[in-house]
Write an enzyme that holds these catalytic residues in place. Structure first.
Site, short mmCIF file in Angstrom:
data_model
loop_
_atom_site.label_atom_id
_atom_site.label_comp_id
_atom_site.label_asym_id
_atom_site.label_seq_id
_atom_site.Cartn_x
_atom_site.Cartn_y
_atom_site.Cartn_z
CD GLU A 49 12.78 5.41 8.61
OE1 GLU A 49 12.38 6.59 9.22
OE2 GLU A 49 13.47 5.43 7.64
CE LYS A 82 -1.86 3.22 2.12
NZ LYS A 82 -1.74 4.49 1.20
CB CYS A 103 13.07 10.12 7.53
SG CYS A 103 12.05 9.30 6.72
CD GLU A 106 9.76 13.77 10.58
OE1 GLU A 106 8.61 13.68 10.27
OE2 GLU A 106 10.99 12.99 10.06
N GLY A 119 6.56 6.00 7.67
CA GLY A 119 5.73 7.51 7.43
C GLY A 119 5.46 8.01 8.99
CB SER A 120 4.00 10.95 9.78
OG SER A 120 2.25 10.64 10.27
CB VAL A 134 0.67 6.96 10.25
CG1 VAL A 134 0.26 6.34 9.49
CG2 VAL A 134 -0.31 8.14 9.61
N GLY A 135 3.22 6.00 12.76
CA GLY A 135 3.21 5.50 12.97
C GLY A 135 3.36 4.60 14.55
C1 UN1 Z 1 14.17 8.97 4.29
O1 UN1 Z 1 13.71 10.11 4.52
O2 UN1 Z 1 13.06 7.82 4.64
O3 UN1 Z 1 20.00 8.47 3.62
C2 UN1 Z 1 15.07 7.43 3.75
C3 UN1 Z 1 19.53 8.75 3.00
C4 UN1 Z 1 18.99 7.84 2.24
C5 UN1 Z 1 17.15 7.71 2.91
C6 UN1 Z 1 16.73 8.38 3.26
N1 UN1 Z 1 19.11 6.91 1.26
O4 UN1 Z 1 18.98 10.06 3.49
#
Ligand code: UN1
Length: 498
Positions: free
Chosen positions: A249, A174, A283, A384, A227-228, A231-232
């Protein structure tokens, strides 16, 4: 206009309700990239059913044979790199060189996991007893529900789908509604590579409805989510209440620490790409820079100059450095946070507003924004933002910088710029983060070591590769004891009672 359908049991099908939603180019909101099937619970039911039925056949397909199919997918992905990257830029806005990098990460993951088909190793150790052997083997978990975000439309699905499949699981995928077209193009490659029907199923639709239903579906065995945090957490609660493994994550409040002995030009380059790359929508984005007081003024000056040269625009144009943010709600959220920073008394030295003129008049463009004189307790230094907004914090020494770095609920990625090996060693040891960079920005993780954070950045095992990474997430360890003497039960009982 291309119709983007669900992929269930090897067939491209409309959602049962027939409803659709558009996928929009965030650089030109008048451009629709695809009309996507909007799924409901009945579509999830069909996809899970297909995955369940395909499971026995796939589980028993020898892992090296599974690997050969994944190898072909990686080859196809490589051959389609340019067109997929261009699509990605149009669908979610990141600049073309970054989109090419995203697809390449998917290619790398594909080849790597294809090879793992010959290395799904367990352990064999000697028994305490004669005529007995014992070993552990990796076995699949069953049907995996995979929920992915829009910021890495190929790489993150690749981090999950390839290891899930090589371990012998079947999948219901999804993707984020923002990148449904990329997801469908990726899944098409598995079909072309000859993946058996039902092994990988794709369901488009809103996370709140389709995603949550998938997570709690009785036919699913485990979940992997990126995701956020909000939600996680909710998905974690659902899984906790039904004893379902979930790997999450959920982002970060990453920091670059700049020490007084740092190579400042290198640190500035890192801060630019860590802070504003992918419009800050990683992230791993460096949304905080902790700068030693001795170099603070020089750093701020040079950083402002470098960031003011970044060109905002359509990511397909060669000259563009920073693209739009992904959609209206992110656009509004980022602008809200800029307002919060001003109210909190941080000093806005660059950007701070949307840019909607000329080439950028039809998209979700926000100027690269820098706040200085930020103090650690401000919301812009704690939460964030997921946009092109960087907070610069003054630090007195290494231990304070590390305290500030560790002083948020997150713990994904941190970086330190220093020329002193001892300073580096202390930072590597004491930064409470899943990933630490030395003399490099917080971004750019490679796929063959685990990826993931600590604290609120995530839990479960880790993404991507490496020991303790993807293979641990996507397989169970089964332990087998075999007695080939026909006499050992008694010996075992004697041992326990002696
Ligand atoms: C993410 O933003 O969820 O290390 C992953 C990094 C990328 C992956 C980021 N290879 O910034």
């Amino acid at each position: 206009m291309e119709r983007i359908r669900n992929y269930i049991r090897g067939a491209w099908v409309d959602s049962q309700s027939g409803e659709t939603f558009p996928s929009i180019n965030p650089a030109y909101t008048e451009e629709t990239i695809g009309i996507v099937s909007k799924s409901g619970r009945e579509d999830v039911d069909a996809a899970v059913q297909a995955a369940r039925e395909a499971y026995q056949g796939w589980r028993l397909t020898p892992a090296p044979r599974r690997g050969e199919i994944l190898f072909r997918v990686a080859e196809l992905l490589f051959r389609n790199k340019e067109s997929l990257a261009r699509l990605e830029t149009r669908e979610m806005g990141k600049i073309l060189p970054e989109a090419l990098g995203d697809v390449q990460e998917g290619v790398d993951m594909g080849f790597y996991m294809a090879g793992e088909g010959r290395r799904l190793a367990g352990e064999t150790v000697p028994s305490e007893l004669p005529d007995k052997d014992m070993k552990s083997v990796r076995v699949p978990v069953g049907v995996f529900g995979l929920i992915t975000p829009w910021n890495f439309p190929i790489a993150i699905p690749a981090w999950k789908i390839f290891p899930a499949l090589i371990c012998g699981n079947t999948v219901v995928f999804k993707p984020s509604s923002e990148t449904s077209v990329c997801a469908a193009k990726f899944v098409e490659l598995f079909e072309q590579a000859g993946l058996p029907k039902g092994v990988l199923n794709l369901v488009h639709g809103p996370g709140g409805d389709v995603g949550e239903y998938l997570v709690s579906h009785p036919g699913v065995n485990a979940i992997s989510f990126t995701g956020s945090l909000d939600v996680g957490k909710r998905l974690g609660q659902i899984c906790g209440s039904i004893q379902r493994p979930i790997d999450t994550e959920m982002g970060g409040k990453n920091i670059i620490i700049v020490m007084d002995d740092a190579d400042l030009d290198l640190a500035i380059e890192g801060a630019i790409w860590g802070g504003f790359g992918t419009s800050g929508q990683r992230c791993t984005a460096a949304s905080r820079i902790g700068v030693h007081k001795k170099v603070y003024d020089t750093f701020v000056d040079k950083f402002q100059t470098a960031a003011s040269r970044l060109r905002l625009g359509d990511g397909l144009r060669k000259e563009t450095d920073v693209g739009p943010v992904v959609n209206e709600s992110q656009f509004n959220k980022v602008l809200r946070y800029i307002g919060v920073g001003k109210e909190e008394g941080a000093k806005l030295i660059l950007g701070g507003k949307a840019r909607q003129e000329g080439d950028t008049s039809k998209g979700y463009f926000i100027e690269p924004t820098i706040f200085t004189e930020v103090v650690p307790k401000m919301r812009i230094a704690q939460e964030e933002i997921f946009g092109p907004v960087v907070s610069v914090i003054r630090t007195n020494d290494l231990s304070e910088a590390i305290r500030i770095a560790n002083g948020t609920p997150y713990g994904l990625s941190a970086a330190i710029y220093t020329r002193d090996v001892n300073t580096s060693a202390v930072a590597e040891r004491d930064l409470e983060f899943g990933i630490v960079y030395v003399n490099a920005a917080t971004i750019g993780a490679e796929i063959h070591l685990p990826f993931g954070g600590v604290k609120h950045s995530g839990y479960g095992r880790k993404e991507a590769g490496g020991r303790g990474g993807a293979l641990d997430t996507y397989s169970h360890v089964k332990v087998i004891y075999r007695d080939f003497s026909g006499r050992l039960q008694k010996a075992q009982i004697d041992k326990e009672t002696s």
